[in-house]
Scaffold this active site. Structure first.
Site, PDB file in Angstrom:
ATOM      1  N   ALA A 275      21.413 -15.155  -7.894  1.00  0.00           N
ATOM      2  CA  ALA A 275      20.563 -15.970  -8.763  1.00  0.00           C
ATOM      3  C   ALA A 275      20.915 -15.658 -10.208  1.00  0.00           C
ATOM      4  O   ALA A 275      21.317 -14.534 -10.530  1.00  0.00           O
ATOM      5  CB  ALA A 275      19.083 -15.696  -8.507  1.00  0.00           C
ATOM      6  N   ALA A 277      19.563 -16.415 -14.335  1.00  0.00           N
ATOM      7  CA  ALA A 277      18.519 -16.925 -15.217  1.00  0.00           C
ATOM      8  C   ALA A 277      18.974 -16.834 -16.667  1.00  0.00           C
ATOM      9  O   ALA A 277      20.112 -16.462 -16.954  1.00  0.00           O
ATOM     10  CB  ALA A 277      17.225 -16.145 -14.998  1.00  0.00           C
ATOM     11  N   GLY A 280      19.216 -12.796 -17.603  1.00  0.00           N
ATOM     12  CA  GLY A 280      20.125 -11.997 -16.785  1.00  0.00           C
ATOM     13  C   GLY A 280      20.399 -12.655 -15.456  1.00  0.00           C
ATOM     14  O   GLY A 280      20.004 -13.803 -15.225  1.00  0.00           O
ATOM     15  N   VAL A 282      21.025 -11.786 -10.977  1.00  0.00           N
ATOM     16  CA  VAL A 282      20.635 -10.861  -9.918  1.00  0.00           C
ATOM     17  C   VAL A 282      21.722 -10.776  -8.851  1.00  0.00           C
ATOM     18  O   VAL A 282      22.256 -11.797  -8.398  1.00  0.00           O
ATOM     19  CB  VAL A 282      19.306 -11.306  -9.268  1.00  0.00           C
ATOM     20  CG1 VAL A 282      18.924 -10.368  -8.127  1.00  0.00           C
ATOM     21  CG2 VAL A 282      18.201 -11.352 -10.315  1.00  0.00           C
ATOM     22  N   LYS A 296      19.169  -6.512 -11.110  1.00  0.00           N
ATOM     23  CA  LYS A 296      19.087  -7.454 -12.229  1.00  0.00           C
ATOM     24  C   LYS A 296      19.841  -6.896 -13.422  1.00  0.00           C
ATOM     25  O   LYS A 296      19.554  -5.783 -13.884  1.00  0.00           O
ATOM     26  CB  LYS A 296      17.620  -7.694 -12.586  1.00  0.00           C
ATOM     27  CG  LYS A 296      17.365  -8.838 -13.552  1.00  0.00           C
ATOM     28  CD  LYS A 296      15.855  -9.061 -13.671  1.00  0.00           C
ATOM     29  CE  LYS A 296      15.534 -10.232 -14.576  1.00  0.00           C
ATOM     30  NZ  LYS A 296      14.058 -10.460 -14.650  1.00  0.00           N
ATOM     31  N   ASP A 436       5.159 -16.647 -16.842  1.00  0.00           N
ATOM     32  CA  ASP A 436       6.351 -17.406 -16.459  1.00  0.00           C
ATOM     33  C   ASP A 436       6.214 -17.900 -15.013  1.00  0.00           C
ATOM     34  O   ASP A 436       7.051 -17.603 -14.159  1.00  0.00           O
ATOM     35  CB  ASP A 436       7.585 -16.506 -16.599  1.00  0.00           C
ATOM     36  CG  ASP A 436       8.870 -17.302 -16.749  1.00  0.00           C
ATOM     37  OD1 ASP A 436       8.778 -18.542 -16.896  1.00  0.00           O
ATOM     38  OD2 ASP A 436       9.948 -16.703 -16.722  1.00  0.00           O
TER      39      ASP A 436
END
Length: 485
Positions: A275, A277, A280, A282, A296, A436
């Site tokens: 993943a 974002a 950062g 993962v 992360k 968030d």
């Protein structure tokens, strides 16, 4: 006045070489050796005599005939170093500037190349005006910091303008020309082009960088602010942001964890991120003790990039506010501008806090403890591996699950209720609110729990505000509307 063939040849040559020497990521563009070759100029620093000789050879080798120009255009030229380009400019300068027409030609051919070179030159975000933290954002420090680096600001503004110009022009044309000026009260063209514009908005956010990706994520759940088609497209930013190099990520991991080989800590680590974002990305790994973990890693230079964008947004907010009010037929006063800047600052504080991985680890641990204390066992957060928390690295236990909005399990409605209860508990009881809550951060675990991810952006809710909210809710429940302040 007619241009000499030699002047045109030299202008084309130098404009082309400007592109060649200043390409993105400093990659040198080379061409195959031409049949008409320029006299080579040594890469080593020459003596004054050799410079003079080399310049004379270079000037005499510029093609002057139509056939030579055609061959030059076909095959290209190869200057092997920036020193050679500099020498060529010194020799040809007087020739190219011998008349106003020559000056105009040089400006026309070179301005685009120079601007492209400037915009594509490498960015250095290694330094920033403040450090990560929930209370470290300081616009005054940023203003002082960037006053000493004005070209960074100019470059960023020009890059934003170049990337958004086509999108903005299309929107204005649809709204102003085809809508207002042609008196189309339904704004047919604007609505018709929404699907295409929404895809363009998604692409723009990824090109503009982490700050605008974060903004796109926020807007993806605000259909009260943006059209639904835009929100649907922007939701792709919730867990599918373009990643940075895994090689860079591994270097960050080694530096932060203080090891030369990641095998000292992990028995396995995914080659690519699972993943990605805005702050950062993962990786999935397994520790030496067999624990399945999520690793992360923060994007290199992210705080410096965010700080510059926030400073630029503060500079542009007065202009944006005036244009927005003008479009709606409203007069702009200083209060409107101050409110816009305050909004940027409030968002900036949360965004800067999100770069503090130690704070995120602390928030995650505190939420998990608060839910266990209140026996709210239907909601959880990932367990933090505390001995592997660093400034730019956060390791938590891996959580098996699917995004709540994509799960077809029959208990999803119940988990939506659990989410509402959890957020009310944070707002009215614990006093630390997760800020968030987009769908990418809400998982249904395989054992039927709600797991809330990404605790980098939180808000402290003071006691007086909690009491005011409780009082407000009590008046609503008792229908005592007159007592509502």
């Amino acid at each position: 006045m007619r241009f000499s063939t030699r002047t045109l040849a030299a202008t084309v040559l130098l404009a082309g070489q400007s592109f060649a020497f200043y390409t993105p990521n400093n990659q040198r563009l080379t061409t195959s050796p031409p049949s008409t070759k320029l006299q080579a100029i040594p890469d080593a620093i020459p003596s004054l005599d050799s410079i003079s000789t080399s310049l004379q050879n270079f000037a005499s080798s510029v093609p002057t005939s139509t056939d030579q120009l055609a061959e030059l255009a076909k095959n290209g030229v190869h200057l092997s170093s920036p020193d050679q380009l500099s020498s060529a400019l010194n020799e040809l300068g007087p020739l190219l500037l011998s008349s106003p027409w020559h000056v105009a030609a040089v400006a026309l051919f070179s301005s685009g190349a120079l601007l492209t070179a400037f915009l594509n030159s490498p960015d250095d975000y290694s330094d920033s005006p403040y450090v990560p933290g929930s209370d470290t954002y300081d616009p005054e420090k940023a203003a002082e910091f960037y006053s000493q680096r004005p070209w960074m600001v100019v470059k960023r503004i020009l890059r934003l303008a170049s990337l958004t110009s086509a999108f903005n022009t299309g929107l204005i044309f649809d709204w102003l020309v085809l809508g207002k000026l042609l008196k189309d009260e339904e704004y047919t063209a604007l609505r018709k082009n929404e699907p295409r514009r929404a895809k363009e908005a998604l692409e723009l956010c990824t090109k503009l960088g982490p700050t605008f990706i974060k903004l796109g994520q926020a807007l993806s759940i605000r259909t009260d602010i943006v059209p639904e088609l835009y929100a649907l497209e922007l939701r792709q930013l919730q867990d599918a942001v373009p990643p940075f190099s895994s090689e860079e990520a591994r270097e960050v991991l080694k530096k932060e964890l203080g090891v030369r080989d990641l095998n000292q800590i992990f028995s396995s680590l995914s080659d690519e991120p699972v993943a990605s974002a805005s702050i950062g990305q993962v990786y999935r790994g397994t520790l030496k003790d067999g624990t399945d973990v999520a690793v992360k890693v923060q994007r290199p230079g992210i705080l410096g990039e965010i700080a510059l964008d926030l400073h630029v947004l503060r500079l542009l907010t007065p202009i944006q506010t005036q244009l927005q009010n003008a479009a709606n037929g409203l007069k702009t006063d200083q209060g409107d501008i101050d409110q816009g800047i305050a909004l940027v600052d409030e968002w900036g504080r949360g965004f800067v806090a999100e770069t503090d991985y130690r704070l995120e680890a602390e928030n995650t641990i505190q939420f998990e403890a608060a839910m266990r204390k209140r026996a709210l066992d239907a909601v959880c957060a990932p367990s933090v591996v505390e001995n592997l928390v660093r400034d730019k690295v956060l390791v938590t236990e891996w959580v098996e699950g699917t995004r709540l909005d994509r799960d077809a399990s029959p208990d999803v409605p119940r988990l939506c209720g659990v989410a509402i209860n959890a957020y009310l508990t944070m707002l009215l009881d614990t006093g630390v609110l997760h800020c968030d809550p987009h769908p990418g951060n809400l998982l249904r675990t395989t054992d039927g729990k709600l797991c809330i991810l990404d605790w980098g952006m939180t808000l402290a809710v003071p006691d007086d505000l909690q009491y005011a909210l409780l009082e407000f809710i009590a008046h609503i429940n008792t229908e005592d509307y007159d007592s509502i302040p």
